[in-house]
Scaffold this motif. Structure first.
Motif, PDB file in Angstrom:
ATOM      1  N   SER A 129      -7.562   0.166   4.082  1.00  0.00           N
ATOM      2  CA  SER A 129      -8.750   0.159   3.203  1.00  0.00           C
ATOM      3  C   SER A 129      -8.642   1.050   1.976  1.00  0.00           C
ATOM      4  O   SER A 129      -9.651   1.268   1.297  1.00  0.00           O
ATOM      5  CB  SER A 129     -10.023   0.558   3.965  1.00  0.00           C
ATOM      6  N   MET A 130      -7.468   1.579   1.691  1.00  0.00           N
ATOM      7  CA  MET A 130      -7.369   2.457   0.521  1.00  0.00           C
ATOM      8  C   MET A 130      -7.323   1.631  -0.765  1.00  0.00           C
ATOM      9  O   MET A 130      -6.480   0.745  -0.909  1.00  0.00           O
ATOM     10  CB  MET A 130      -6.102   3.327   0.611  1.00  0.00           C
ATOM     11  N   ALA A 131      -8.228   1.951  -1.704  1.00  0.00           N
ATOM     12  CA  ALA A 131      -8.193   1.341  -3.042  1.00  0.00           C
ATOM     13  C   ALA A 131      -7.217   2.147  -3.890  1.00  0.00           C
ATOM     14  O   ALA A 131      -7.208   3.380  -3.827  1.00  0.00           O
ATOM     15  CB  ALA A 131      -9.580   1.349  -3.661  1.00  0.00           C
ATOM     16  N   GLN A 132      -6.405   1.467  -4.667  1.00  0.00           N
ATOM     17  CA  GLN A 132      -5.328   2.158  -5.384  1.00  0.00           C
ATOM     18  C   GLN A 132      -4.818   1.328  -6.553  1.00  0.00           C
ATOM     19  O   GLN A 132      -5.031   0.118  -6.603  1.00  0.00           O
ATOM     20  CB  GLN A 132      -4.167   2.426  -4.422  1.00  0.00           C
ATOM     21  N   LEU A 133      -4.136   2.003  -7.488  1.00  0.00           N
ATOM     22  CA  LEU A 133      -3.511   1.296  -8.607  1.00  0.00           C
ATOM     23  C   LEU A 133      -2.332   0.482  -8.096  1.00  0.00           C
ATOM     24  O   LEU A 133      -1.682   0.845  -7.116  1.00  0.00           O
ATOM     25  CB  LEU A 133      -3.016   2.283  -9.667  1.00  0.00           C
ATOM     26  N   LEU A 134      -2.037  -0.597  -8.789  1.00  0.00           N
ATOM     27  CA  LEU A 134      -0.889  -1.428  -8.402  1.00  0.00           C
ATOM     28  C   LEU A 134       0.386  -0.981  -9.101  1.00  0.00           C
ATOM     29  O   LEU A 134       1.483  -1.265  -8.638  1.00  0.00           O
ATOM     30  CB  LEU A 134      -1.182  -2.900  -8.724  1.00  0.00           C
ATOM     31  N   HIS A 135       0.231  -0.284 -10.224  1.00  0.00           N
ATOM     32  CA  HIS A 135       1.410   0.202 -10.952  1.00  0.00           C
ATOM     33  C   HIS A 135       1.230   1.684 -11.225  1.00  0.00           C
ATOM     34  O   HIS A 135       0.151   2.124 -11.598  1.00  0.00           O
ATOM     35  CB  HIS A 135       1.580  -0.557 -12.271  1.00  0.00           C
ATOM     36  N   GLU A 136       2.340   2.403 -11.068  1.00  0.00           N
ATOM     37  CA  GLU A 136       2.285   3.860 -11.136  1.00  0.00           C
ATOM     38  C   GLU A 136       2.959   4.337 -12.420  1.00  0.00           C
ATOM     39  O   GLU A 136       3.992   3.796 -12.806  1.00  0.00           O
ATOM     40  CB  GLU A 136       3.040   4.334  -9.888  1.00  0.00           C
ATOM     41  N   VAL A 137       2.375   5.333 -13.065  1.00  0.00           N
ATOM     42  CA  VAL A 137       3.007   5.957 -14.243  1.00  0.00           C
ATOM     43  C   VAL A 137       3.760   7.191 -13.763  1.00  0.00           C
ATOM     44  O   VAL A 137       3.246   7.945 -12.922  1.00  0.00           O
ATOM     45  CB  VAL A 137       1.928   6.338 -15.287  1.00  0.00           C
ATOM     46  N   ASP A 138       4.980   7.418 -14.277  1.00  0.00           N
ATOM     47  CA  ASP A 138       5.761   8.585 -13.853  1.00  0.00           C
ATOM     48  C   ASP A 138       4.958   9.866 -14.082  1.00  0.00           C
ATOM     49  O   ASP A 138       4.352  10.035 -15.144  1.00  0.00           O
ATOM     50  CB  ASP A 138       7.058   8.690 -14.667  1.00  0.00           C
ATOM     51  N   ARG A 139       4.999  10.748 -13.114  1.00  0.00           N
ATOM     52  CA  ARG A 139       4.148  11.943 -13.190  1.00  0.00           C
ATOM     53  C   ARG A 139       4.470  12.811 -14.402  1.00  0.00           C
ATOM     54  O   ARG A 139       3.584  13.423 -14.989  1.00  0.00           O
ATOM     55  CB  ARG A 139       4.246  12.743 -11.883  1.00  0.00           C
ATOM     56  N   GLU A 140       5.740  12.867 -14.792  1.00  0.00           N
ATOM     57  CA  GLU A 140       6.116  13.713 -15.937  1.00  0.00           C
ATOM     58  C   GLU A 140       5.553  13.189 -17.258  1.00  0.00           C
ATOM     59  O   GLU A 140       5.449  13.928 -18.226  1.00  0.00           O
ATOM     60  CB  GLU A 140       7.651  13.825 -16.061  1.00  0.00           C
ATOM     61  N   CYS A 188       0.843  -1.199   0.000  1.00  0.00           N
ATOM     62  CA  CYS A 188       0.000   0.000   0.000  1.00  0.00           C
ATOM     63  C   CYS A 188       0.879   1.251   0.000  1.00  0.00           C
ATOM     64  O   CYS A 188       1.827   1.351   0.781  1.00  0.00           O
ATOM     65  CB  CYS A 188      -0.896  -0.013   1.240  1.00  0.00           C
ATOM     66  N   ARG A 189       0.539   2.230  -0.861  1.00  0.00           N
ATOM     67  CA  ARG A 189       1.307   3.474  -0.960  1.00  0.00           C
ATOM     68  C   ARG A 189       1.031   4.390   0.225  1.00  0.00           C
ATOM     69  O   ARG A 189       1.742   5.370   0.435  1.00  0.00           O
ATOM     70  CB  ARG A 189       0.954   4.207  -2.259  1.00  0.00           C
ATOM     71  N   ILE A 190       0.001   4.078   1.019  1.00  0.00           N
ATOM     72  CA  ILE A 190      -0.296   4.904   2.191  1.00  0.00           C
ATOM     73  C   ILE A 190       0.369   4.316   3.436  1.00  0.00           C
ATOM     74  O   ILE A 190       1.044   5.027   4.170  1.00  0.00           O
ATOM     75  CB  ILE A 190      -1.832   4.984   2.432  1.00  0.00           C
ATOM     76  N   CYS A 191       0.186   3.000   3.678  1.00  0.00           N
ATOM     77  CA  CYS A 191       0.581   2.442   4.983  1.00  0.00           C
ATOM     78  C   CYS A 191       1.474   1.213   4.876  1.00  0.00           C
ATOM     79  O   CYS A 191       1.790   0.606   5.902  1.00  0.00           O
ATOM     80  CB  CYS A 191      -0.672   2.104   5.788  1.00  0.00           C
ATOM     81  N   SER A 192       1.879   0.823   3.654  1.00  0.00           N
ATOM     82  CA  SER A 192       2.714  -0.366   3.416  1.00  0.00           C
ATOM     83  C   SER A 192       2.000  -1.681   3.725  1.00  0.00           C
ATOM     84  O   SER A 192       2.634  -2.725   3.786  1.00  0.00           O
ATOM     85  CB  SER A 192       4.037  -0.313   4.212  1.00  0.00           C
ATOM     86  N   GLY A 193       0.698  -1.641   3.928  1.00  0.00           N
ATOM     87  CA  GLY A 193      -0.067  -2.878   4.168  1.00  0.00           C
ATOM     88  C   GLY A 193      -0.167  -3.719   2.906  1.00  0.00           C
ATOM     89  O   GLY A 193       0.278  -3.314   1.833  1.00  0.00           O
ATOM     90  N   ARG A 194      -0.769  -4.903   3.069  1.00  0.00           N
ATOM     91  CA  ARG A 194      -0.879  -5.826   1.933  1.00  0.00           C
ATOM     92  C   ARG A 194      -2.058  -5.433   1.049  1.00  0.00           C
ATOM     93  O   ARG A 194      -3.133  -5.102   1.532  1.00  0.00           O
ATOM     94  CB  ARG A 194      -1.087  -7.255   2.449  1.00  0.00           C
TER      95      ARG A 194
END
Ligand code: DWN
Ligand code: SAH
Ligand code: ZN
Length: 407
Positions: A48-59, A3-9
């Motif tokens: 409980s945060m829903a989020q993408l698993l892969h991130e695109v570079d912001r630029e 998790c990008r917020i809390c490092s949870g699974r």
């Protein structure tokens, strides 16, 4: 995956496969170097945060040629004008108030603040749209907001009474930096107000096209409260909004600074009752989405066999997910009409449908129009009444695939 917020699974619940950068409208003949990434979504078992698993570079997403203009919808212009007036009346009432907007885009919200002569700053990394804001008298800093930028603003301008972000916070994976930045910038009694697509509406309406590269997080009261808590903030208000297919406006204040409204407890209870962030609920959502995809593809194929003419309406960022996940190309939808100058004459990312100006819609009208900007349905249908009068039908895929118009 953590998790990008809390490092949870994270538990993956949906996979849309290979997807392009949603606002990268290529030139005809210039799509060979298109960038693709893996669009998959999960939910954190801890926060409980829903989020993408892969991130695109912001630029890759936000740069000088970023095409989206907030001012493209009359409903949104009215929405931001009303919000600006409310902030002026309720939060910006001190002797020399100061408001900072993250992702101010073309200045649609801040223009109202600027017109009142109130101190403000927009932080906007996409240079082209930031220039539009500056040209209308909005003070803009061309940057990605993050902790270092917040510290500089605080040093130069002093504390902010309000930090505001519309359809921007959910775009930013690096949340620790953002929230410590807001912490540094906000006055002791100040508020951080942000509004983004609501996970509850996405699940209820199966509006899976809210899931694309730019939308990294899918907020709800449960996950936002946990996120706020990690940085000493408290969720003190929530307000459901009808815009963009269903959003929530969240208000955070420093812990103990404001009394939470009853709406907060109400929304938290509703999310618990609906088991909104449980993997089983979200997997059931993904199954409905797959069924809707099959229905949409079957309808478009049937219309092609019948020789019907089908255009798209609204070259939205959202539609990248629909068009690419469903494999909709120019054989099924001839082109897409859109009012945004920077999208016209270009091709939709990945799916390569030509984008034309709105005048192409009536020249001649199609038999069917796939409403890719379904979140602006009321506004668009009101302005295109002649299409239905001419016998045309709208195709919608939210909450299920259906058509609207002459029978
Ligand atoms: O979150 C985001 C929202 C706020 O804006 C960003 N990540 C990117 C963008 O998403 P989108 O492109 O899905 O947003 P919209 O507002 O659904 O886009 C509407 C599109 O339709 C625009 O390209 C403008 C166009 N349009 C049109 O051609 N005729 C819109 C209206 C209202 C119209 O009448
Ligand atoms: N607030 C506008 C624009 C939303 S589009 C509206 O609601 O219509 C998202 C915007 O966020 C884009 O203009 C993008 O350039 C901006 N953005 C992305 N990352 C950002 C960051 N780290 N800080 C500030 N703005 C950011
Ligand atoms: Zn988490």
């Amino acid at each position: 995956m953590e998790c990008r917020i809390c490092s949870g699974r994270l538990h993956q619940f949906a996979d849309f496969g290979r997807q392009p950068v949603s606002d990268a409208f290529g030139t005809p003949g210039g799509t060979a170097s298109e960038f693709f990434f893996h669009l998959a979504v999960g939910v954190c078992e801890d926060c409980s945060m829903a989020q993408l698993l892969h991130e695109v570079d912001r630029e890759r997403m936000f740069h000088d040629d970023y095409p989206y203009l907030s001012s493209g919808s009359a409903v949104m212009r009215a929405h931001f004008d009303a919000l600006a007036k409310r902030l002026l009346a309720t939060e910006l009432t001190g002797p020399d108030p100061f408001v900072v907007e993250l992702g101010c885009n073309d200045g649609t919200m801040l223009a109202t603040i600027a017109d009142e002569g109130v101190r403000h700053l927009g932080v906007e990394p996409s240079g082209g749209v930031a220039d539009v804001a500056a040209a209308r008298g909005v003070r803009v800093r061309k940057d990605f907001f993050e902790a270092g930028v917040a510290a500089e603003i605080r040093a130069a301008d002093g504390p902010a009474d309000v930090v505001y972000a519309a359809n921007t916070l959910c775009h930013i994976p690096y949340m620790d930096s953002i929230l410590s930045g807001v912490d540094a910038l906000l006055s002791p009694g100040g508020v951080f107000v942000f509004e983004d697509p609501y996970l509850g509406d996405i699940v209820e309406r199966a509006s899976f096209d809210q899931i694309y590269d730019e939308h990294f997080y899918f907020f709800c009261a449960t996950s936002v409260r946990a996120m706020a808590d990690r940085h000493g903030f408290e969720l003190v208000d929530v307000e459901r909004l009808p815009v963009h297919g269903g959003e929530v406006r969240y208000t955070l204040a420093r812990r103990g600074a404001r009394m939470p409204s009853t709406a907060v407890a109400g929304l938290l209870a509703a999310e618990r009752a609906a088991r909104l962030t449980e993997p089983a609920t979200l997997r059931a959502f993904a199954a409905r989405v797959a069924a809707n995809r099959d229905d949409l593809v079957a309808l478009l194929r049937r219309l092609r066999e019948q020789g019907a003419r089908v255009y798209g309406y609204g070259a939205t960022a959202k539609s990248a997910t629909v068009l690419n996940y469903c494999g909709i190309g120019p054989d099924l939808v001839s082109f897409v009409c859109d009012t945004t100058p920077a999208k016209q004459g270009r091709l939709t990312p990945g799916s390569h449908l030509p984008v034309r100006g709105p005048e192409a819609f009536a020249d001649p009208y199609p038999d069917y129009a796939l409403l890719l900007a379904w979140n602006h349905a009321e506004e668009i249908m009101a302005k295109e009444t002649a299409f239905r009068e001419a016998g045309g039908r709208w195709i919608l895929y939210v909450p299920t695939v259906h058509t609207v118009g002459a029978s």
